[in-house]
Design a protein around this motif. Sequence first.
Motif, short mmCIF file in Angstrom:
data_model
loop_
_atom_site.label_atom_id
_atom_site.label_comp_id
_atom_site.label_asym_id
_atom_site.label_seq_id
_atom_site.Cartn_x
_atom_site.Cartn_y
_atom_site.Cartn_z
N ALA A 176 24.03 -44.27 -39.33
CA ALA A 176 24.20 -44.05 -37.90
C ALA A 176 23.37 -45.07 -37.11
N GLU A 177 23.53 -45.04 -35.78
CA GLU A 177 22.87 -46.05 -34.96
C GLU A 177 21.39 -45.76 -34.71
N ARG A 178 20.95 -44.54 -35.03
CA ARG A 178 19.54 -44.22 -34.84
C ARG A 178 19.12 -43.11 -35.81
N LEU A 179 17.83 -42.92 -35.93
CA LEU A 179 17.28 -41.93 -36.85
C LEU A 179 17.44 -40.52 -36.30
N MET A 180 17.70 -39.57 -37.20
CA MET A 180 17.78 -38.15 -36.86
C MET A 180 18.67 -37.92 -35.65
N GLU A 181 19.83 -38.56 -35.65
CA GLU A 181 20.70 -38.52 -34.47
C GLU A 181 21.25 -37.13 -34.19
N ARG A 182 21.28 -36.25 -35.21
CA ARG A 182 21.79 -34.90 -34.99
C ARG A 182 20.81 -34.02 -34.23
N GLN A 183 19.52 -34.30 -34.37
CA GLN A 183 18.51 -33.46 -33.74
C GLN A 183 17.88 -34.06 -32.49
#
Length: 411
Positions: A176-183
Amino acid sequence: MTSNTRVVVIGAGLAGVRLARRLGELGGSGTSVTLVGDEEHRPYNRVLLAEVLAGRYAPEVIALPAPAGIVRARVTGIDRAARTVGCADGTRIAYDTLVLATGSNPVLPPLHGLFTPDHVLPEGVHAFRTMDDCLGLSKAVRPGARAVVVGGGLLGVSAARALAVRGAKVVLAQQAERLMERQLDPAASKLVLRHLKDLGVEVHTECRVRDVRCVGGAVRSVELADGYVLDADLVVVACGVRPRVGLALAAGLAVHKGVLVDDELRTSDRHIHAIGDCVQHEGTVYGLAAPALEQAEALAGLLAGDGDSRYTGTRSLTRLTLAGSGSPSEAFDLAAFGETEARPGDDVVQLADATRGTYRKVVVRDDRLVGGVLVGELGTVGALARAWEGAEPLPSDGGPLLHLLTNDGGS
């Protein structure tokens, strides 16, 4: 429960252990509770495995107070007609009520070279889900070892950080484009990125791993989709988890993403319940500790005779607290709950301190707190989470909300 009721719980993780203990406290002398676990280790708190890997805790520190008489066995099947479960050693265990607390399995993506011809992970390639995974990694990691972590969610960030604290040269590859994008929202993700970089972790986002290369049965490198090759002594696959539903499927229970349950945590068989990571309730698979424990408490009450005990869902909060093993700069705390991204018309209140690396943000919709994210200092998280869970209207002047953001509301 009626007298002489036999309750069998399959799974000795957080949910299964909590249920067995609570039934032992509530069920009375007429209830027999058998907890079946397939790991050789004493039951443990899986949430703290990264702290064991980082060297902060010994394995025994995260052990759970399991009930006496746990059965060490791998369950191979459920005979719903006879109401028995079969184990790999040939034994059968009879039940009146069966509870599936089978947890989840790590997601192992279809990467070229990830498995040997015998379909096992090559030497140096590790999942990060069980105590055996953790101990294997702990044994393999050493200062200067080249480690590649595949996945930049909560688990991947925890693993990368723990390996860096142990002195490994860590590269984290996140699709994904960034870390921990779900949270997390983008600002909070940047602080996580900054923390990892401060520990020496090299982070690649929007990057896909396509090949794990081995020589003589041991990993040597990882190839990215753009052809770039990362040398590796260790590879950690941290691409998430999926509900462990094999037993339920084989027994003919209703399964979608997880084992389908109602508010009584009952499956499509009235004699079988399910709790924890393997469960899908009202369309949601949580995969978190708090919902699993709430489900265990609700089911314990129901089975112990509280006819009103129900599970109606969890408004779950993600919290990551990593204290570090030495320098205070290694410490890292974050929490996220609800909707961390605002919609048009929402009000957003945020406070950031770039020097200290702290960030607090809440999202308000129709005078109600609908989500928030905190990084660096979590003194206010308890009060914010209570305001969110209560879903009560906030005063329109905004004063109490600013108070919650800027003062220790009790965590």
